[in-house]
Motif scaffolding. Structure first.
Motif: not given
Lengths: 616, 111
Positions: B4, B9, B12-13, B15-17, B20, B87-88, B90-91, B94
């Motif tokens: 990636i 990146k 993704l980071t 999103f995670y923060r 999640i 998630l979708v 975010l996709a 990618f």
């Protein structure tokens, strides 16, 4: 999509796909019978290639002689929604520590796995119906439907698939049920992989080495494992003590507490193997066997079935399989030869055939399974091979089948090492006489020559025997079919020689000791991983063994996979010739063409060719 | 695994923060506990459904709406509800990532 959309006269073609974790593969099933199956790695030459198996699919369609549009469905072997549920919950459980795992996993999920239907149609260039099969149903189906059993208990054990890590099931006719399971993070496969990594071997491939190392050690840590790492109930169910494992919250299998338990940090890959690693291997092997035997006893009790089918990566632990057989818990045992994720492609296709489309299961043939000896891959015709050799001016002799068998038998008797590529390539991790390197099992030097000069691999690793089915009981305490090299059995006592006690942690004296009259295939504990060969499944190979027996009186030869360390098993004539020339093999057989090393021109090769392959 | 770029990146980071980590703070949840064993003397879990019915094979994942539907159905009524749509979304960052041909040597590929 259901059975109603098909005309009853149409053959039902179902494509099974396993991919995107490890060992991508494809399989095609026609009316409930397996037509073809192959692993992607054989075509791309990247070991355990997890990528979407475009080459394997192409091969399967060619073998079935259909276009993608003729498929009734393509079936993926794992449910992405259930797997993503497990992954997201694991990440939440991990909190901030899970970020690294997320960064590693998310791109694959967001670009491919989450849109599996779209991905499959895009890669097939066709609007085929796409179905999803649950992971352990794929494994269970891969073991039961192709077995010769009308009904059987089914045990699947692997690292993890969706949530399940172990599943107990039953197959009856066309119906497969999973009765109960054990779920992530509690996993016998992951426990074994944790030890594999800690002992300096690669996860996903080194488990086999750990099993091979086990007989050199003593199970002195087995009680510690039971006390600290795994709580095993009498019915074989278990829980891991996650205090010692890191895989739920990092990109590591184990943590410092695990290292402290075993007296220090993990062994570095390729460093010297010490007594600790041998004892750890012996210990985890013993505990694994204990769990497998308890699971089997419980499964027999709750199903009442006389037969057992096994699949999942742990089913490749042929030492445990051999013990399971000798315990007599079940009357008969059948193990899917591609027990790992690759075999899930076959299982997914069969599961959809029977449980989705409602096709009756073809009647099993007694004592003849539906795997066709696992010879489900590509075959290269003699004319193709001749054309390949002639175009490159590689000298060869053409022989009839009978001449070839005699010629190879003589060569083996003279101590020569033979690359043997005849017939359709094997599906699964074992070479069974279609893509094999052969040697004389009676010769004391065969093991070290084949390990160090042919395979370029660790000297402790044992080789397996191919034995004439009718002579099996003359050599081993085993008198049943073992065509897939998935059963380990003791070498008969009268063939064994006493071995001196070796002290210290140097493996070499133990490896080189002559332990029986078939030393090249007798492991340090006087066991062997047996392949029985009969005339029906592989006539050419049987004929070769018969010729060898006529010539020498011995019905056993060494059979190892046709590759070097880190390389996928050869597929094509070009792969085979390259491997032949890069190693100290003496003879190469490709269908009816026989090549002698001494007659070959100087091979133009990259001096650093070994770097092409990541050591496994 | 896939390679990636820095922007991916970063996405993704973030999103995670954003999604999640807050869930991870719900301390009362045991996210990996899938139920206790059927009895004191076992760790086996019974399966609510022991067979795969014909329709169980049909999980449409052909486009964004289908993926959202499948995930939201799975996570309805759980703390993960709403995550499918995110998630979708975010996709979309990618759609063109390369697949890696190698498998990790130090961890079982379980993600």
């Amino acid at each position: 999509m259901n059975a109603g959309t098909l005309r009853s006269s149409d053959p039902l073609y179902v494509l099974g796909i396993s991919a995107l974790y490890h060992d991508a593969a494809a399989a095609i099933v026609r009316n409930g019978r397996v037509v073809a199956a192959a692993q992607e790695e054989r075509f791309t030459r990247r070991k355990h290639d997890p990528r979407f198996p475009v080459h394997a699919i192409q091969y399967c369609l060619e073998e079935a002689r259909i276009e993608p549009e003729a498929l009734s469905a393509a079936v993926f072997y794992d449910n992405p929604v259930l797997s993503l549920d497990r992954i997201m919950r694991t990440l939440v459980h991990a909190g901030a520590g899970g970020l690294e795992s997320w960064l590693a996993a998310a791109p694959g999920w967001l670009s491919r796995k989450l849109f599996m239907e779209r991905l499959i149609r895009k890669e097939l260039h066709a609007q085929v119906p796409v179905l999803i099969c649950e992971h352990h149903f794929s494994h269970a189906a891969s073991a039961f439907y192709v077995s010769s059993f009308e009904e059987a208990a089914i045990l699947t054990i692997d690292g993890v698939g969706e949530w399940a890590t172990t599943a107990l099931g039953v197959g009856e006719g066309a119906r497969v049920r999973i009765l109960k399971d054990i779920r992530f993070p509690h996993s016998l496969g992951l426990l074994y992989s944790a030890f594999t990594h800690f002992c300096g071997f690669k996860v996903n491939s080194g488990e086999y080495k750990l099993m091979g190392l086990a007989p050199y050690g003593k199970p002195i840590h087995a009680d510690l494992i039971r006390q600290e790492l795994i709580d095993i109930k009498e019915d074989g169910s278990f829980r891991l003590n996650m205090k010692y494992f890191a895989y739920t919250h990092s990109r590591q299998m184990t943590n410092e507490a695990f290292a402290d338990l075993f007296g220090g940090p993990a062994r570095q890959p390729e460093s010297r193997i010490g007594r600790r690693e041998m004892d750890m291997a012996a210990s985890i092997q013993q505990v694994t066997e204990e769990v497998v035997l308890k699971l089997a006893r419980h499964l027999r009790q709750i199903t009442g079935k006389a037969n057992l089918c096994l699949a999942g990566g742990v089913a490749l632990n042929c030492v445990a399989n051999g013990k399971l057989l000798r315990q007599g818990i079940f009357d008969r045992l059948w193990v899917q030869p591609a027990a790992g994720d690759a075999g899930g492609a076959i299982g997914a296709a069969l599961m959809a055939t029977h449980a989705h489309f409602g096709l009756p299961r073809p009647a099993p043939e007694p004592d003849r399974d539906g795997m066709q000896g696992a010879f489900l891959g590509p075959r290269f015709a003699n004319n193709e091979i001749k054309a390949f050799l002639e175009s490159r001016e590689y000298p060869f002799i053409e022989m009839s089948d009978e001449q070839r068998a005699r010629f190879v038998a003589h060569a083996l008797n003279q101590g020569k090492i033979v690359g043997y590529m005849v017939g359709r390539m094997e599906f699964g991790p074992r070479a069974l006489g279609a893509r094999s390197i052969l040697g004389d099992a009676r010769h004391p030097g065969t093991q070290s020559v084949m390990n160090l000069k042919i395979k370029f691999r660790e000297s402790f690793r044992p080789f397996a025997p191919s034995v004439l089915r009718e002579r099996c009981a003359d050599y081993f305490n085993l008198d049943q079919d073992s065509p897939y090299m998935l059963l380990v059995a003791p070498v008969r006592r009268e063939r064994c020689l006493p071995m001196p006690t070796f002290r210290g942690d140097d493996l070499i004296p133990a490896v080189n000791a002559v332990r029986s009259d078939i030393p090249a295939v007798t492991h340090v504990d006087y066991s062997a991983r047996v392949q029985t060969v009969d005339a029906q499944a592989k006539p050419d190979y049987y004929q070769l063994l018969k010729e060898f027996e006529t010539l020498t009186g011995s019905g056993v030869i060494v059979n190892t996979s046709f590759n070097v360390r880190g390389e996928p098993i050869v597929c094509s004539p070009a792969d085979a010739y390259r491997c032949f020339m890069r190693t100290q093999m003496d003879l190469l057989v490709m269908e009816n063409c026989v090549l002698e090393k001494r007659n070959q021109p100087v091979f133009q090769d990259n001096a650093h060719w070994r770097q092409e392959y990541v050591l496994d | 695994m896939s390679s990636i770029n820095a922007a991916q990146k970063g996405a993704l980071t973030r999103f995670y923060r954003r999604h999640i980590i807050p869930l991870a703070r719900l301390r009362e949840m045991d996210w990996l506990e899938r139920g206790i064993g059927d009895a004191d003397d076992t760790y086996f879990l019974s399966r609510p459904c022991q067979v795969m019915a014909p329709d169980d094979f049909c999980i449409p994942l052909g486009d964004e709406q289908q993926a959202i539907h499948a995930l939201e159905q799975a996570w309805a009524g759980t703390p993960l509800e709403g995550l499918g749509r995110e998630l979708v979304k975010l996709a979309r960052h990618f759609q063109h990532t390369e697949q890696e041909a190698t498998v990790a040597s130090y961890i079982y590929e379980m993600f």
